[in-house]
Structure formats: structure tokens, C-alpha cells
Design a protein around this motif. Sequence first.
Motif, PDB file in Angstrom:
ATOM      1  N   GLY A 197      60.843  70.231  15.122  1.00  0.00           N
ATOM      2  CA  GLY A 197      61.802  69.529  14.299  1.00  0.00           C
ATOM      3  C   GLY A 197      62.210  68.220  14.945  1.00  0.00           C
ATOM      4  O   GLY A 197      62.023  68.006  16.141  1.00  0.00           O
ATOM      5  N   SER A 248      65.071  74.099  16.972  1.00  0.00           N
ATOM      6  CA  SER A 248      65.336  74.535  15.600  1.00  0.00           C
ATOM      7  C   SER A 248      65.951  75.923  15.528  1.00  0.00           C
ATOM      8  O   SER A 248      66.819  76.194  14.689  1.00  0.00           O
ATOM      9  N   THR A 274      58.805  71.929   5.253  1.00  0.00           N
ATOM     10  CA  THR A 274      59.274  70.771   6.018  1.00  0.00           C
ATOM     11  C   THR A 274      58.263  69.642   5.889  1.00  0.00           C
ATOM     12  O   THR A 274      57.124  69.849   5.459  1.00  0.00           O
ATOM     13  N   VAL A 340      64.447  70.037  11.129  1.00  0.00           N
ATOM     14  CA  VAL A 340      64.074  71.407  11.493  1.00  0.00           C
ATOM     15  C   VAL A 340      62.564  71.484  11.604  1.00  0.00           C
ATOM     16  O   VAL A 340      61.834  70.750  10.922  1.00  0.00           O
ATOM     17  N   VAL A 344      61.078  77.279  11.024  1.00  0.00           N
ATOM     18  CA  VAL A 344      62.107  77.654  10.053  1.00  0.00           C
ATOM     19  C   VAL A 344      61.686  78.861   9.223  1.00  0.00           C
ATOM     20  O   VAL A 344      62.529  79.637   8.758  1.00  0.00           O
TER      21      VAL A 344
END
Length: 378
Positions: A197, A248, A274, A340, A344
Motif C-alpha cells: 500500500g 496495511s 486496489t 492499502v 486487504v
Amino acid sequence: MRTAVTEMFDIEFPILAFTHCRDVAAEVSRAGGLGVLGVVGHTEEDLETDLAWIQEQVGDRPFGVDLVVPARYEGVEQGGLDVEQAHSLIPDEHRQFLDELLERYDVPPLPPDDSSPRDWGPAAPLSGRRAGRQLEIALAYQPALVANALGPPPPEMITQSHAAGARVAALAGRAAHAERHVAAGVDIIVAQGYEAGGHTGEVGSMVLIPEVVDAVAPVPVLGAGGIGRGRQMAAAMALGAQGAWCGSVWLTTEEAETHPAVKQKFLAAGSSDTERSRTITGKPARMLRSAWTEEWNRTDTPDPLPMPLQIMLTGEPRRRIDRVAHHPGSGAEKLTNYFVGQIVGAMNQSLPTRQVVYNLVEEFIEAVEGLQSQLDDG
């Protein structure tokens, strides 16, 4: 656990936690790792307050601070722009785009009595001039580590940190970057892969970590990017890292100050939700995909500005968004996001920070023992 990093800082676990939350930093240090407070968004007063609090909470245990002094940014020749200069360089086209965007998503302006506007002080953010003052403040609280997140640390950062007894770390997305950091006098390299991230490069951790380890040996390397579980930590250390730099994974902990709407998005997100985007800081940074990134990706929108102009452009609009993003289904809730990494997808439960540390260690041990049993069976 014993590695070059645990011995360097006299810690139990080679887990370094990057976080903007003082509670998370303190909890990781108390749990046997090393919490590293990201201070780029701190005012001078807030920085003193948070570091004094951390120092009191951790006692004799070590902690660190993370600054951002990019190698390249607007105004680098003069050590950084002042706030007035930076604002004058932001095109009207970009301001108009954001005004229209917030109007379409029905995001109200900040109220007259709002106390949240960020006081950057005289120096623009993400510049050597601003970070220099932050370093002076930080060193007064005796951090064990000072890290620079973008590019090689300036010579004065290394000199002042070493004089104060602090080690210096720098993040690297390529082996060549790591070599430059070591030549500058850095003590630890954080090899941060594409999965990470925030500001990150284009080489995946599986390839990057051994390249950096080989390039800078015997300087210790921390693996970063895609590390949020013990198996991933074991993989990084099997590649030659002396520990893990995690960021993250702390964003969904119970102590984290992550915006509640963003935390819920993180908990529901998958690893493919992301993207690397310049839309917050002006440099490629991995963040959650949202209506914010989608709007900037349109072909008829202006390109993001260079650092630090972009973060100054987007500062107030993002505060407006976050102020009302807790309303489900609102335009602000659709727009809100944050940095992030791809980990995640595994951050689907909010746990105490200390429990995350222990889970990392326990799964690491299980992974190593599992590999050892395979050798024994052979």
C-alpha cells in the motif's frame, strides 16, 4: 526469534509496523515488535504530543518514526516550496474539476466553524524543508529508528539520526535504489514490492526481496509488500529478509484511526480491489479503488499534479468527503478511500493490534515447522 534486526533493536519479533496511528505503534512495540509512526501529516504540535505519548506508553521498548523526503518533487532545487508558492502553482482547471466532482456527488462544503483544516505551517508538505523540522522534533524523543519513505534519506537526516543514536532505514522498490541508500549510509533497507500500500514501485516482492538482499549484503533487509500473515513473513525471510515491514494490516485493527467507512470497505474488499494511482499525492501509490479513483481515470479529467501540489489540491476536498462519508450510500461514502495494499483481501476481521502481532508470529512458526517436517520426512 533472532535475526540481525531483532538484535539491532533488542526486540522479540522482527516485525516493524508502519502506521499513522500512535495507539497501533505503541501496541506493536509493547507486543515485542517495533512500531513506526508515520508523521508526514502531523503538525509540529501534534507530533510532539504523539511522540511524548508513545514514549510514555512503551517505556524502555523501542519505537521509530517515518518521514517522507522524496528524491524528486516540485521545488526540490530550493529545498521545497512554501505553502503560498505551492498554492499559486495549482491550475484553475484542477480546482474546477474537484469543485464539480463534489457537487455531482452532493458533498457539502466544510462548515464555517470546522476545526479540521490542515495547517501545513510555512513549508509545503512532502518536502525536505518540512521534514527537516519534523526530524528535529522527533529526535528529541529518542526514536530507535528513523525511516525515509521516498528516495535516499538526505545526508543531514542520516548524520543527525546517527548522532542521536537512531538507526536509519529507507524504502526501495529496485535493487539499484537499495544500493544508493546503502552508499548514502543507511543501516536498514526495506524492500517494498508492488503489492504494498502507499507509494510503491513495479517489482513484486517475490522477485524484489532476493535481488535487494544480494545487492546490499550484509546490510539487513526487511521484506515489505503483501505481508500480513505469518506464512508471508516466512516467505520473505526465506528469500533472505531479516524481518517484515508491515503497514496495511494495521488499518483494520481495533485501535486504528482509519475512517469507519473506509475500514468497512477494507473489511469487505478483495485483493484485486486496489490500484496504483497518483490521485492523492502526485506519485504512484496503491489505494483502495473507489469512485474517487474512477473519476480521475476518466479520459476527460486533468492529469494529477506533481508532488506536493496534488496533495495540497486534494486536501480540503478529501476532508469534505471524509466528514460525511459515514452516511451509507451517500456520494461521499462512494468517493472515500485510502492507501492499502493487496493484502486487504485477507483483512476481513477487526482484531486488537497485539493479536495481529501474535497471529503473525504463530503462523510464521507453523510455516517454518511445516517446511522443517518436509525436510525431516525426506
